[in-house]
Design a protein around this motif. Structure first.
Motif, PDB file in Angstrom:
ATOM      1  N   THR A 115       0.815  -1.217   0.000  1.00 38.59           N
ATOM      2  CA  THR A 115       0.000   0.000   0.000  1.00 38.59           C
ATOM      3  C   THR A 115       0.849   1.268   0.000  1.00 38.59           C
ATOM      4  O   THR A 115       0.626   2.156  -0.831  1.00 38.59           O
ATOM      5  N   PRO A 116       1.837   1.425   0.889  1.00 40.45           N
ATOM      6  CA  PRO A 116       2.656   2.641   0.801  1.00 40.45           C
ATOM      7  C   PRO A 116       3.474   2.721  -0.483  1.00 40.45           C
ATOM      8  O   PRO A 116       3.686   3.818  -1.013  1.00 40.45           O
ATOM      9  N   PHE A 117       3.922   1.584  -0.993  1.00 44.78           N
ATOM     10  CA  PHE A 117       4.660   1.604  -2.259  1.00 44.78           C
ATOM     11  C   PHE A 117       3.793   2.160  -3.384  1.00 44.78           C
ATOM     12  O   PHE A 117       4.252   2.958  -4.208  1.00 44.78           O
ATOM     13  N   LEU A 118       2.542   1.778  -3.423  1.00 46.01           N
ATOM     14  CA  LEU A 118       1.648   2.197  -4.499  1.00 46.01           C
ATOM     15  C   LEU A 118       1.045   3.580  -4.277  1.00 46.01           C
ATOM     16  O   LEU A 118       0.916   4.357  -5.228  1.00 46.01           O
ATOM     17  N   TYR A 119       0.692   3.899  -3.030  1.00 47.65           N
ATOM     18  CA  TYR A 119      -0.240   5.003  -2.815  1.00 47.65           C
ATOM     19  C   TYR A 119       0.208   6.100  -1.858  1.00 47.65           C
ATOM     20  O   TYR A 119      -0.398   7.172  -1.865  1.00 47.65           O
ATOM     21  N   PHE A 120       1.209   5.870  -1.012  1.00 38.40           N
ATOM     22  CA  PHE A 120       1.520   6.863   0.014  1.00 38.40           C
ATOM     23  C   PHE A 120       2.459   7.918  -0.550  1.00 38.40           C
ATOM     24  O   PHE A 120       3.609   7.629  -0.899  1.00 38.40           O
ATOM     25  N   LYS A 121       1.989   9.157  -0.613  1.00 36.32           N
ATOM     26  CA  LYS A 121       2.775  10.199  -1.246  1.00 36.32           C
ATOM     27  C   LYS A 121       4.009  10.576  -0.423  1.00 36.32           C
ATOM     28  O   LYS A 121       5.000  11.042  -0.992  1.00 36.32           O
ATOM     29  N   GLY A 122       3.969  10.384   0.898  1.00 36.38           N
ATOM     30  CA  GLY A 122       5.164  10.644   1.689  1.00 36.38           C
ATOM     31  C   GLY A 122       6.322   9.766   1.265  1.00 36.38           C
ATOM     32  O   GLY A 122       7.461  10.240   1.101  1.00 36.38           O
ATOM     33  N   PHE A 123       6.052   8.476   1.051  1.00 36.81           N
ATOM     34  CA  PHE A 123       7.095   7.558   0.584  1.00 36.81           C
ATOM     35  C   PHE A 123       7.568   7.933  -0.814  1.00 36.81           C
ATOM     36  O   PHE A 123       8.777   8.004  -1.075  1.00 36.81           O
ATOM     37  N   SER A 124       6.634   8.189  -1.726  1.00 36.25           N
ATOM     38  CA  SER A 124       7.016   8.519  -3.099  1.00 36.25           C
ATOM     39  C   SER A 124       7.827   9.810  -3.151  1.00 36.25           C
ATOM     40  O   SER A 124       8.824   9.906  -3.882  1.00 36.25           O
ATOM     41  N   ALA A 125       7.392  10.821  -2.398  1.00 35.10           N
ATOM     42  CA  ALA A 125       8.114  12.094  -2.393  1.00 35.10           C
ATOM     43  C   ALA A 125       9.525  11.926  -1.866  1.00 35.10           C
ATOM     44  O   ALA A 125      10.477  12.528  -2.383  1.00 35.10           O
ATOM     45  N   LEU A 126       9.690  11.114  -0.841  1.00 36.09           N
ATOM     46  CA  LEU A 126      11.018  10.897  -0.270  1.00 36.09           C
ATOM     47  C   LEU A 126      11.936  10.212  -1.274  1.00 36.09           C
ATOM     48  O   LEU A 126      13.123  10.573  -1.389  1.00 36.09           O
ATOM     49  N   GLN A 127      11.423   9.253  -2.027  1.00 42.24           N
ATOM     50  CA  GLN A 127      12.267   8.588  -3.030  1.00 42.24           C
ATOM     51  C   GLN A 127      12.577   9.530  -4.196  1.00 42.24           C
ATOM     52  O   GLN A 127      13.676   9.479  -4.762  1.00 42.24           O
ATOM     53  N   GLY A 128      11.621  10.379  -4.564  1.00 39.49           N
ATOM     54  CA  GLY A 128      11.923  11.387  -5.576  1.00 39.49           C
ATOM     55  C   GLY A 128      12.994  12.349  -5.109  1.00 39.49           C
ATOM     56  O   GLY A 128      13.897  12.726  -5.867  1.00 39.49           O
ATOM     57  N   TYR A 129      12.909  12.775  -3.828  1.00 41.22           N
ATOM     58  CA  TYR A 129      13.962  13.625  -3.260  1.00 41.22           C
ATOM     59  C   TYR A 129      15.320  12.940  -3.369  1.00 41.22           C
ATOM     60  O   TYR A 129      16.332  13.592  -3.674  1.00 41.22           O
ATOM     61  N   ARG A 130      15.384  11.646  -3.092  1.00 42.14           N
ATOM     62  CA  ARG A 130      16.684  10.952  -3.123  1.00 42.14           C
ATOM     63  C   ARG A 130      17.307  11.032  -4.528  1.00 42.14           C
ATOM     64  O   ARG A 130      18.531  11.155  -4.653  1.00 42.14           O
ATOM     65  N   ILE A 131      16.494  10.964  -5.549  1.00 42.20           N
ATOM     66  CA  ILE A 131      17.003  11.132  -6.913  1.00 42.20           C
ATOM     67  C   ILE A 131      17.481  12.567  -7.122  1.00 42.20           C
ATOM     68  O   ILE A 131      18.561  12.811  -7.689  1.00 42.20           O
ATOM     69  N   ALA A 132      16.696  13.541  -6.675  1.00 46.44           N
ATOM     70  CA  ALA A 132      17.091  14.941  -6.813  1.00 46.44           C
ATOM     71  C   ALA A 132      18.384  15.227  -6.049  1.00 46.44           C
ATOM     72  O   ALA A 132      19.243  15.990  -6.520  1.00 46.44           O
ATOM     73  N   HIS A 133      18.539  14.638  -4.880  1.00 45.02           N
ATOM     74  CA  HIS A 133      19.759  14.832  -4.083  1.00 45.02           C
ATOM     75  C   HIS A 133      20.975  14.261  -4.814  1.00 45.02           C
ATOM     76  O   HIS A 133      22.060  14.869  -4.815  1.00 45.02           O
ATOM     77  N   TRP A 134      20.793  13.102  -5.457  1.00 40.98           N
ATOM     78  CA  TRP A 134      21.872  12.508  -6.253  1.00 40.98           C
ATOM     79  C   TRP A 134      22.256  13.442  -7.401  1.00 40.98           C
ATOM     80  O   TRP A 134      23.446  13.653  -7.670  1.00 40.98           O
ATOM     81  N   LEU A 135      21.270  14.000  -8.064  1.00 42.75           N
ATOM     82  CA  LEU A 135      21.556  14.944  -9.140  1.00 42.75           C
ATOM     83  C   LEU A 135      22.302  16.166  -8.615  1.00 42.75           C
ATOM     84  O   LEU A 135      23.277  16.626  -9.220  1.00 42.75           O
ATOM     85  N   TRP A 136      21.841  16.712  -7.501  1.00 41.99           N
ATOM     86  CA  TRP A 136      22.469  17.896  -6.908  1.00 41.99           C
ATOM     87  C   TRP A 136      23.932  17.618  -6.572  1.00 41.99           C
ATOM     88  O   TRP A 136      24.818  18.423  -6.861  1.00 41.99           O
ATOM     89  N   ALA A 137      24.194  16.461  -5.982  1.00 44.15           N
ATOM     90  CA  ALA A 137      25.551  16.093  -5.597  1.00 44.15           C
ATOM     91  C   ALA A 137      26.459  15.913  -6.798  1.00 44.15           C
ATOM     92  O   ALA A 137      27.689  16.050  -6.681  1.00 44.15           O
ATOM     93  N   ASN A 138      25.859  15.619  -7.950  1.00 44.97           N
ATOM     94  CA  ASN A 138      26.630  15.441  -9.177  1.00 44.97           C
ATOM     95  C   ASN A 138      26.641  16.698 -10.043  1.00 44.97           C
ATOM     96  O   ASN A 138      26.998  16.635 -11.227  1.00 44.97           O
ATOM     97  N   GLY A 139      26.284  17.825  -9.466  1.00 42.34           N
ATOM     98  CA  GLY A 139      26.373  19.100 -10.172  1.00 42.34           C
ATOM     99  C   GLY A 139      25.258  19.374 -11.166  1.00 42.34           C
ATOM    100  O   GLY A 139      25.322  20.375 -11.888  1.00 42.34           O
ATOM    101  N   ARG A 140      24.227  18.553 -11.190  1.00 47.16           N
ATOM    102  CA  ARG A 140      23.127  18.731 -12.149  1.00 47.16           C
ATOM    103  C   ARG A 140      21.982  19.472 -11.446  1.00 47.16           C
ATOM    104  O   ARG A 140      20.889  18.952 -11.255  1.00 47.16           O
ATOM    105  N   LYS A 141      22.245  20.706 -11.072  1.00 43.01           N
ATOM    106  CA  LYS A 141      21.375  21.401 -10.132  1.00 43.01           C
ATOM    107  C   LYS A 141      20.041  21.812 -10.743  1.00 43.01           C
ATOM    108  O   LYS A 141      19.006  21.788 -10.068  1.00 43.01           O
ATOM    109  N   HIS A 142      20.029  22.206 -12.014  1.00 39.30           N
ATOM    110  CA  HIS A 142      18.752  22.589 -12.617  1.00 39.30           C
ATOM    111  C   HIS A 142      17.826  21.384 -12.761  1.00 39.30           C
ATOM    112  O   HIS A 142      16.612  21.499 -12.541  1.00 39.30           O
ATOM    113  N   LEU A 143      18.391  20.233 -13.100  1.00 36.47           N
ATOM    114  CA  LEU A 143      17.566  19.033 -13.196  1.00 36.47           C
ATOM    115  C   LEU A 143      17.078  18.608 -11.812  1.00 36.47           C
ATOM    116  O   LEU A 143      15.928  18.161 -11.655  1.00 36.47           O
ATOM    117  N   ALA A 144      17.936  18.767 -10.805  1.00 37.64           N
ATOM    118  CA  ALA A 144      17.507  18.492  -9.433  1.00 37.64           C
ATOM    119  C   ALA A 144      16.352  19.394  -9.037  1.00 37.64           C
ATOM    120  O   ALA A 144      15.378  18.966  -8.408  1.00 37.64           O
TER     121      ALA A 144
END
Length: 282
Positions: A115-144
């Motif tokens: 259920t949280p994998f499919l529907y909980f926006k807190g979980f989804s938002a946190l995983q999206g942040y983790r991708i954005a943080h990876w981009l930021w750390a790699n200098g891809r700030k506008h994409l982050a």
């Protein structure tokens, strides 16, 4: 689309993290199959979200790409981007598995990982942040920043890509959550809806809260400035915190004050929202 996903190969992760991810993936598949068995109308949805995928990384990449795609960056582009993040930093999948397990363990309304994998926006938002943080750390700030913006638009949750967030974190509901650029949220923290980890509006540089391991932050709390919320602390609902909070203590009110007796547990894990003297529920 299915053929494209089946050709992705993820790099190995550390043994403990790999076992964690593998065990969670097995559970996710079992729960998806059980959902189809109970209601065949879910067959296509469960196949698309879980059962057609080769592993947890594939399924999570697909889920995030669907939720965050827009006319500027489409689903296939996002899918490749997220795959790239997981290949470069396999530990991101271990963190996601820990986050998902945390929701199962701490949310009394939910007894599974599906259920949280499919529907909980807190979980989804946190995983999206983790991708954005990876981009930021790699200098891809506008994409982050693009990913940050899409998370805000899709889920109503705004986490700056430069913020640092640990593992086993639960964003319960998540609506209205704001986490600023220099904020730190350590492992095993639980944060309810409409919380702000912000600045005071005056400083530049390192200006946001540092939330230590196992903290529980109640709904609507505002924590402002470069202050430390000590390990195992509780912050009451609606509180405004502008001063450091001692480890294993509870604070409530506007401005927040220490109440009750010191405790020894990690409330971010136990979800014990009560304090004594006076009785108060956060």
């Amino acid at each position: 689309m299915q053929g494209q996903e089946s050709n992705i190969v993820f790099l190995p992760v550390e043994d403990a993290a790999r076992r964690e991810v593998s065990a969670l993936w097995d559970t996710l598949r079992l729960e998806a199959n059980a959902a189809v068995h109970r209601d065949t109308a879910l067959a296509r949805a469960m196949n698309s979200a879980v059962l057609m995928h080769a592993g947890f990384g594939h399924a999570l990449s697909h889920r995030l790409a669907i939720k965050l795609a827009d006319h500027d960056i489409d689903r296939d582009e996002l899918l490749a981007l997220i795959h790239g993040a997981y290949m470069d930093r396999p530990g991101l999948l271990g963190a996601a598995a820990a986050d998902l397990q945390a929701v199962k363990d701490r949310d009394p309304s939910n007894a599974e990982v599906l259920t949280p994998f499919l529907y909980f926006k807190g979980f989804s938002a946190l995983q999206g942040y983790r991708i954005a943080h990876w981009l930021w750390a790699n200098g891809r700030k506008h994409l982050a920043r693009h990913i940050q913006s899409r998370i805000s638009e899709a889920f109503g949750i705004d986490i700056h890509p430069a913020a640092v967030v640990g593992r086993g974190v639960m964003l319960d509901h998540g609506s209205g959550l704001v986490i600023g650029e220099t904020a730190v949220v350590e492992d095993e923290v639980s944060i309810l809806q409409n919380v702000t980890l912000g600045g005071t509006g005056k400083e530049t540089g390192d200006r946001h809260p540092k939330v230590r391991r196992g903290v529980l932050i109640g709904a609507g709390a505002k924590i402002l400035g470069n202050i430390e919320i000590g390990i195992g602390a509780k912050v009451g609902a609606g509180s405004v915190v502008v001063s450091p909070v001692a480890p294993y203590s509870s604070v409530v009110g506007v401005p927040a004050r220490t109440v009750g007796r010191r405790h020894t547990a990690l409330p971010g894990v136990t979800m014990d929202q009560s304090v004594s003297e006076p009785e108060y529920i956060i």
